[in-house]
Design a protein around this motif. Structure first.
Motif, PDB file in Angstrom:
ATOM      1  N   ALA A 331       0.811  -1.210   0.000  1.00 56.90           N
ATOM      2  CA  ALA A 331       0.000   0.000   0.000  1.00 56.90           C
ATOM      3  C   ALA A 331       0.846   1.262   0.000  1.00 56.90           C
ATOM      4  CB  ALA A 331      -0.942  -0.002   1.196  1.00 56.90           C
ATOM      5  N   THR A 332       2.041   1.235   0.597  1.00 59.88           N
ATOM      6  CA  THR A 332       2.879   2.425   0.590  1.00 59.88           C
ATOM      7  C   THR A 332       3.442   2.720  -0.800  1.00 59.88           C
ATOM      8  OG1 THR A 332       4.743   1.058   1.311  1.00 59.88           O
ATOM      9  CG2 THR A 332       3.555   2.294   3.006  1.00 59.88           C
ATOM     10  N   GLN A 333       3.395   1.768  -1.666  1.00 57.42           N
ATOM     11  CA  GLN A 333       3.842   2.001  -3.040  1.00 57.42           C
ATOM     12  C   GLN A 333       2.694   2.348  -3.980  1.00 57.42           C
ATOM     13  OE1 GLN A 333       7.317   1.826  -3.795  1.00 57.42           O
ATOM     14  NE2 GLN A 333       7.315   1.743  -1.563  1.00 57.42           N
ATOM     15  N   THR A 334       1.472   1.952  -3.616  1.00 55.96           N
ATOM     16  CA  THR A 334       0.355   2.078  -4.544  1.00 55.96           C
ATOM     17  C   THR A 334      -0.911   2.630  -3.916  1.00 55.96           C
ATOM     18  OG1 THR A 334       1.194   0.134  -5.714  1.00 55.96           O
ATOM     19  CG2 THR A 334      -1.048   0.811  -6.221  1.00 55.96           C
ATOM     20  N   GLY A 335      -1.210   2.274  -2.681  1.00 52.71           N
ATOM     21  CA  GLY A 335      -2.556   2.437  -2.152  1.00 52.71           C
ATOM     22  C   GLY A 335      -2.834   3.660  -1.332  1.00 52.71           C
ATOM     23  N   TRP A 336      -2.099   4.744  -1.512  1.00 52.66           N
ATOM     24  CA  TRP A 336      -2.339   5.946  -0.720  1.00 52.66           C
ATOM     25  C   TRP A 336      -3.736   6.510  -0.950  1.00 52.66           C
ATOM     26  CZ3 TRP A 336       1.269   7.003   2.855  1.00 52.66           C
ATOM     27  CH2 TRP A 336       2.567   6.545   2.644  1.00 52.66           C
ATOM     28  N   TRP A 427      -5.728   7.507   6.700  1.00 53.16           N
ATOM     29  CA  TRP A 427      -5.153   6.297   6.100  1.00 53.16           C
ATOM     30  C   TRP A 427      -3.677   6.510   5.758  1.00 53.16           C
ATOM     31  CZ3 TRP A 427      -4.990   1.350   5.258  1.00 53.16           C
ATOM     32  CH2 TRP A 427      -4.402   0.824   4.112  1.00 53.16           C
ATOM     33  N   CYS A 428      -3.359   7.677   5.200  1.00 56.29           N
ATOM     34  CA  CYS A 428      -1.964   7.963   4.874  1.00 56.29           C
ATOM     35  C   CYS A 428      -1.107   8.001   6.137  1.00 56.29           C
ATOM     36  CB  CYS A 428      -1.863   9.290   4.127  1.00 56.29           C
ATOM     37  SG  CYS A 428      -2.560   9.274   2.459  1.00 56.29           S
ATOM     38  N   ALA A 429      -1.634   8.635   7.165  1.00 64.16           N
ATOM     39  CA  ALA A 429      -0.882   8.705   8.417  1.00 64.16           C
ATOM     40  C   ALA A 429      -0.683   7.319   9.009  1.00 64.16           C
ATOM     41  CB  ALA A 429      -1.615   9.611   9.404  1.00 64.16           C
ATOM     42  N   ALA A 430      -1.695   6.460   8.903  1.00 59.05           N
ATOM     43  CA  ALA A 430      -1.597   5.107   9.458  1.00 59.05           C
ATOM     44  C   ALA A 430      -0.510   4.302   8.752  1.00 59.05           C
ATOM     45  CB  ALA A 430      -2.942   4.402   9.356  1.00 59.05           C
TER      46      ALA A 430
END
Length: 646
Positions: A331-336, A427-430
């Protein structure tokens, strides 16, 4: 006869009711709208940003040993180029179809074989993806959505990671976007020939990633079947014909390989029977779905657990569970932008349902295209093994960017957008909590921007005074900046070699994994000099176990070494009889054997290559290390041939 002065010119006789119509003048072009005026400069700025992110530090590129060796070999002959030979002698191929390396090999032929040359095509392909996604989303949801989609894709880390890598997915994503663009044009006026072009693009994408390319077919077929203005029978016929073209182009390389005699082409890696079907369907498809019970046994392919081991250490949550798409590793590469993409898909479909739009409505077609695209690839990667490699996520990123952009534009006057942006910010912060030491300032800054956007919106909502001069777009732009700040920081980290090196796998950020360049140190140089001086007309300088041992010599010197065992070390190539024939006919004199592989209980002993190594140690003469490298304590060199066999 001269006309008397003052006499009017004679005119042709016209009926009393006839009138003289002045010549038609072309209509004046419509005045440029505000969107037309700002679109090109903004798009140019986004494209320049994408190019900088992908090309920055290109001079520091490194070789990916496996793929770079193949590219070097592919520049040696047309046969090696077409089949994707790993070694210059054309002995064995890559363990996948070679189409994704064709642009890199052409670039190497044009500019020379250098690390940056192999990365350059990938960078240009990803910039092309950004521009093409803008075009597609613009046609679907308008200019602002198209620009937002291009910006979202540019600031997604996997996009830049692919543009700075040598993996398969940069050309793969570009080809699928070309297929989507052709499908969109075909669906506008039910043009079957344009739909056939989409089938060609998918077939070419098959040459990059094999059966994964067909995962886009449900989205393309559904879009045409829903949106094309034609009778159902015609629509179904057009889709069936395009499907036939897709299969034909997809199977073209496999068909040529199957019909070519085995001795006239390289052995197909990943297989036990040298079959393109085993390579594509068994080794590169069925083995990816072992988590759901699929079995590649009996397909003629190598069955190994290497896929599970490959994902180790590449980020938390990178197993083969269904929830891995939400894991920080992917998710850190794609799912922000997961929440915003969900808004674009679900909210858009609900709005269309309330409006009861006709079947051929443009907005409905776009939701079908990107919705089915996202759901299909999401399911494929959830249940299939991606072996810890985030570069698979490029096809997910384009759909995420398209839906998120459309969702923002369509819901810009809705209170639901503010709630979703807040959820997206959380979500980004998590996601960053898994990497607390990586740019820790980004989350507080994003939170401040989010609060400022909330303040602007509240001031706008109040009546009277100067607050009315606050444009609603200011609050929305600030909120989007808050959401994009964290992924933008991850993406921009690619400008530092600490967090990404051109030529490596497509990861950006604190979990980036580089690849060591395959170079020839002093020991290897001495060995190469000895083998070259004593080649004595042999086809191969030496045989070595596995591609890792051969890669440095191929990359640095284009040396013809025989890589035994293929990529996994489990491929039965060369067969014992063929190996002995190479020795007996003088095409192979030397075999390089790691000392560890000759120890009792060594892992290589259970593999096909172990049989060849044991035969070598028994039947060939050991070359004294003093002859080529007195300090070598890792390898043993054997000289085989009629005069040296025991």
């Amino acid at each position: 006869m001269p006309i008397p002065a003052g006499r009017p010119l004679l005119r042709p006789h016209l009926p009393p009711t006839a009138t003289v119509t002045p010549p038609a003048t072309p209509p004046a072009p419509p005045p440029a709208t505000r969107a037309d005026r700002y679109e090109r400069p903004v798009l140019a700025a986004i494209a320049v940003l994408a190019a900088v992110l992908c090309l920055w530090g290109l001079e520091h590129s490194t070789y990916h040993a496996f793929y770079a060796s193949a590219v070097r070999s592919m520049t040696d002959s047309p046969s090696d180029f077409f089949y994707g030979s790993f070694d210059p002698a054309g002995s064995i191929t890559l363990d996948k179809l070679p189409g994704f390396l064709w642009p890199q090999a052409l670039a190497a032929l044009l500019f020379g074989f250098h690390p940056w040359v192999l990365v350059l095509p990938q960078a240009l392909e990803m910039v092309g993806c950004v521009l093409l996604l803008h075009l597609l989303v613009r046609r679907w949801a308008g200019v602002p959505a198209g620009l937002l989609a291009a910006a979202f894709l540019t600031l997604t880390p996997v996009t830049v990671g692919l543009g700075r890598s040598v993996t398969e997915d940069a050309p793969f994503v570009l080809l699928l976007l070309l297929a989507a663009e052709a499908t969109w044009r075909a669906a506008e006026k039910a043009r079957p020939r344009t739909l056939l072009l989409a089938g060609v693009w998918v077939g070419l994408a098959f040459q990059c990633k094999m059966l994964e390319a067909w995962a886009v077919l449900p989205a393309l077929a559904a879009t045409y079947l829903v949106a094309a203005p034609a009778a159902p029978r015609r629509r179904i016929g057009h889709v069936a014909l395009a499907g036939a073209v897709t299969v034909a182009v997809s199977a073209s390389w496999m068909l040529v390989a199957a019909l070519t005699p085995a001795g006239a082409r390289p052995y197909l890696d990943g297989t036990t029977d040298d079959s393109p079907f085993a390579l594509v369907v068994g080794y590169n498809f069925l083995t990816r779905f072992h988590a759901v019970g699929m079995d590649a046994a009996g397909t003629g392919s190598i069955v190994t657990s290497r896929a599970v081991r490959a994902g180790a250490g590449l980020g938390p949550g990178m197993g083969d569970g269904v929830g891995k798409m939400f894991s920080p590793g992917l998710a850190t590469q794609t799912g922000w932008l997961y929440p915003l993409a969900a808004l674009g898909l679900v909210g858009g479909l609900l709005a269309l349902r309330r409006r009861r739009v006709p079947r051929t409505d443009r907005l409905l077609a776009g939701h079908v295209l990107w919705g089915v695209w996202l759901v299909t690839f999401f399911a494929v990667f959830s249940f299939g093994s991606v072996t810890g490699h985030t570069y698979y996520m490029g096809v997910v990123a384009v759909a995420m960017a398209a839906l998120a952009a459309a969702g923002v534009v369509q819901a810009r006057r809705s209170r639901a957008l503010a709630a979703v942006i807040a959820v997206n910010l959380v979500w980004c912060a998590a996601l960053t909590l898994w990497y607390p030491r990586f740019q820790p300032w980004s989350v507080p800054c994003a939170a401040v921007l989010g609060l400022f956007a909330l303040l602007l919106a509240e001031l706008r909502r109040r009546s009277g005074g100067a607050a009315r001069r606050i444009r609603p777009r200011a609050a929305l732009a600030t909120a989007l900046a808050a959401v994009l700040l964290v992924p933008a920081v991850w993406t921009a980290s690619a400008l530092s070699l600490r967090y990404n090196q051109p030529g490596s796998f497509g990861r950006v950020g604190p979990t980036s994994t580089g690849t060591a360049s395959a170079t020839l140190g002093p020991q290897r140089l001495r060995l190469l000099a000895y083998l070259t001086a004593h080649r004595d007309g042999a086809r191969y300088l030496a045989a070595v176990p596995g591609w890792q041992s051969a890669a440095p010599y191929v990359i640095a010197a284009d040396a013809s070494l025989l890589p035994m065992g293929g990529f996994t070390g489990r491929v039965p190539y060369p067969a014992p009889a063929a190996f002995r024939k190479l020795v007996d006919t003088g095409r192979l004199h030397y075999v390089l054997v790691p000392r560890a592989d000759l120890r009792p209980g060594a892992l290589a002993a259970a593999r096909p290559v172990g049989v060849l190594l044991r035969w070598t140690a028994t039947h060939c003469a050991l070359v004294p290390p003093a002859a080529y490298d007195p300090g070598d304590r890792i390898r043993l060199l054997y000289h085989c041939g009629p005069a040296h066999q025991g």
